[in-house]
Design an enzyme around this catalytic site. Sequence first.
Site, PDB file in Angstrom:
ATOM      1  N   SER A 177     -13.679  -7.083  -2.010  1.00  0.00           N
ATOM      2  CA  SER A 177     -13.838  -5.950  -0.833  1.00  0.00           C
ATOM      3  C   SER A 177     -14.965  -5.015  -0.509  1.00  0.00           C
ATOM      4  O   SER A 177     -15.237  -4.776   0.122  1.00  0.00           O
ATOM      5  CB  SER A 177     -12.492  -5.788  -0.648  1.00  0.00           C
ATOM      6  OG  SER A 177     -11.148  -5.565  -1.446  1.00  0.00           O
ATOM      7  N   HIS A 205     -10.797 -11.160   3.406  1.00  0.00           N
ATOM      8  CA  HIS A 205     -11.512 -11.356   4.238  1.00  0.00           C
ATOM      9  C   HIS A 205     -12.417 -12.223   4.726  1.00  0.00           C
ATOM     10  O   HIS A 205     -13.442 -12.706   5.805  1.00  0.00           O
ATOM     11  CB  HIS A 205     -12.713 -10.057   2.753  1.00  0.00           C
ATOM     12  CG  HIS A 205     -11.783  -9.037   2.333  1.00  0.00           C
ATOM     13  ND1 HIS A 205     -12.055  -7.697   3.954  1.00  0.00           N
ATOM     14  CD2 HIS A 205     -11.590  -8.405   1.701  1.00  0.00           C
ATOM     15  CE1 HIS A 205     -11.631  -6.665   3.051  1.00  0.00           C
ATOM     16  NE2 HIS A 205     -11.166  -7.187   2.142  1.00  0.00           N
ATOM     17  N   LYS A 236      -7.580  -7.767   9.260  1.00  0.00           N
ATOM     18  CA  LYS A 236      -8.401  -8.072   9.481  1.00  0.00           C
ATOM     19  C   LYS A 236      -9.122  -9.083  10.379  1.00  0.00           C
ATOM     20  O   LYS A 236      -9.324  -8.241  11.360  1.00  0.00           O
ATOM     21  CB  LYS A 236      -8.938  -8.046   8.037  1.00  0.00           C
ATOM     22  CG  LYS A 236      -8.551  -7.318   7.199  1.00  0.00           C
ATOM     23  CD  LYS A 236      -8.884  -7.269   5.698  1.00  0.00           C
ATOM     24  CE  LYS A 236      -8.330  -6.320   4.676  1.00  0.00           C
ATOM     25  NZ  LYS A 236      -7.970  -6.201   3.288  1.00  0.00           N
TER      26      LYS A 236
HETATM   27  C1  LIG Z   1      -7.126  -5.531   2.877  1.00  0.00           C
HETATM   28  C2  LIG Z   1      -6.293  -6.218   1.335  1.00  0.00           C
HETATM   29  C3  LIG Z   1      -5.119  -6.721   1.363  1.00  0.00           C
HETATM   30  C4  LIG Z   1      -3.926  -5.842   1.768  1.00  0.00           C
HETATM   31  O1  LIG Z   1      -3.601  -6.463   3.086  1.00  0.00           O
HETATM   32  P1  LIG Z   1      -2.659  -5.272   4.466  1.00  0.00           P
HETATM   33  O2  LIG Z   1      -2.401  -6.880   5.411  1.00  0.00           O
HETATM   34  O3  LIG Z   1      -3.824  -4.730   4.970  1.00  0.00           O
HETATM   35  O4  LIG Z   1      -1.375  -5.114   3.232  1.00  0.00           O
HETATM   36  C5  LIG Z   1      -4.242  -7.550   0.033  1.00  0.00           C
HETATM   37  N1  LIG Z   1      -5.796  -7.870  -0.735  1.00  0.00           N
HETATM   38  C6  LIG Z   1      -7.419  -7.943  -0.301  1.00  0.00           C
HETATM   39  C7  LIG Z   1      -8.106  -8.267  -0.947  1.00  0.00           C
HETATM   40  C8  LIG Z   1      -8.225  -6.847   0.790  1.00  0.00           C
HETATM   41  O5  LIG Z   1      -8.983  -6.458   1.038  1.00  0.00           O
END
Ligand SMILES: *Cc1c(COP(=O)(O)O)cnc(C)c1O
Length: 389
Positions: A177, A205, A236
């Site tokens: 991330s 991602h 995302k």
């Molecule tokens: C954003 C993210 C999550 C959490 O996902 P949400 O749907 O926002 O709860 C989990 N793992 C990673 C690597 C992320 O970037």
Amino acid sequence: MWEELQTHIEQLEKKAQKRALVNVESDGCFIRIDGQHAFNFSSNNYLGLANDERLIQASMEATRTYGVGATASRLVVGNHPLYEQAEDVLIRWKGYEAALIVNSGYTANVGILSSLAGRDAVIFSDKWNHASIVDGAILSRAEVKRYRHADIDHLETLLKKTDKHKRKLIVTDTIFSMDGDVAPLRELVSLKEAYGAILVVDEAHASGVYGKNGEGMAHECQVAQHVDVHMGTFSKALGSYGAYVAGKRVFIDYLINTMRPFIFTTALPPSVLGAIYAAIDVVQKEPARRYHLCALSDHFRTRLQQAGFHIGESTTHIVPLIVGDNERALAFSARLRERGIFAVAIRPPTVPEGTARIRFSLMATMTKQQIDWALEHICAVGKEMGLIA
Ligand SMILES: *Cc1c(COP(=O)(O)O)cnc(C)c1O
């Protein structure tokens, strides 16, 4: 007691680590923040689908047909027909035996790890994994061995020292991330096979962005069939909300029976399932979105490096510009904002001490002209602050 909390907040403020909420309205790759219009480098809406008319329509129709709330958990009476539809297309898209849609990426990781690993298991987790993986590992009560970021040798040393008979899980983000670098998936597959471990990957991602049909990084690296647990989000690149877990039928059945953050929570609203269903379709039909995003990201990274910035090991649409010091990272972000660019400063504890950075994330709806305009301003600020010559 309240005074202790106040002291805690004041200490954060002294270290330039205090966080606060701001009001934001977004419109494509621009946002309005505190009344100011800015080019948005901070969104995870990588493909620009959050404002896509088809997703909006699908979501409105789902509400019309099924109402605004699911009214109960999926195992009670919350399993409206859109779940089956969306899970069917999801299975075909990802190419696994079975899949389960859950409420968020955070609950997915907490649920998967606490369901698969108990007191007798050992979880091997990359040090840079997402907080939801860290929390899931704690909740599972398993022994947790954190290996140095992407360090296969360190992981192997830890695996060697572990009792052969214990259940072992190796868990990793596929794209990290805060750094935009990619996990060594092929090597992880070799190790998990050699040591009889279960490999869990988090494609938060990468889903929608990498892979021939946007399936994710495991598909891009051609190891998808060796991944035991494939997890990703719809929040995302897919533009809406919710997450999925895919793998063997027996594993999904096991989760349905044991995963507490799946069992003890209300199902997603029908509107969200409508948007998810539409997004899976758009992602597969419109590869041009991800091609453009990747080309734009390559260009952006190359130019930053040529200018002399330090961008770590990023090879993706997430690009850190490493500043080092917390105050300087905040100042960099503030100066960009004066120039109409919104990119957040990421500070410890989200990233290691001394590596505060500006995190840029790109979107498929940005143009090369816009990126070139932004690069000029980023370089100007970099010179003003003495970060580059
Ligand atoms: C954003 C993210 C999550 C959490 O996902 P949400 O749907 O926002 O709860 C989990 N793992 C990673 C690597 C992320 O970037």
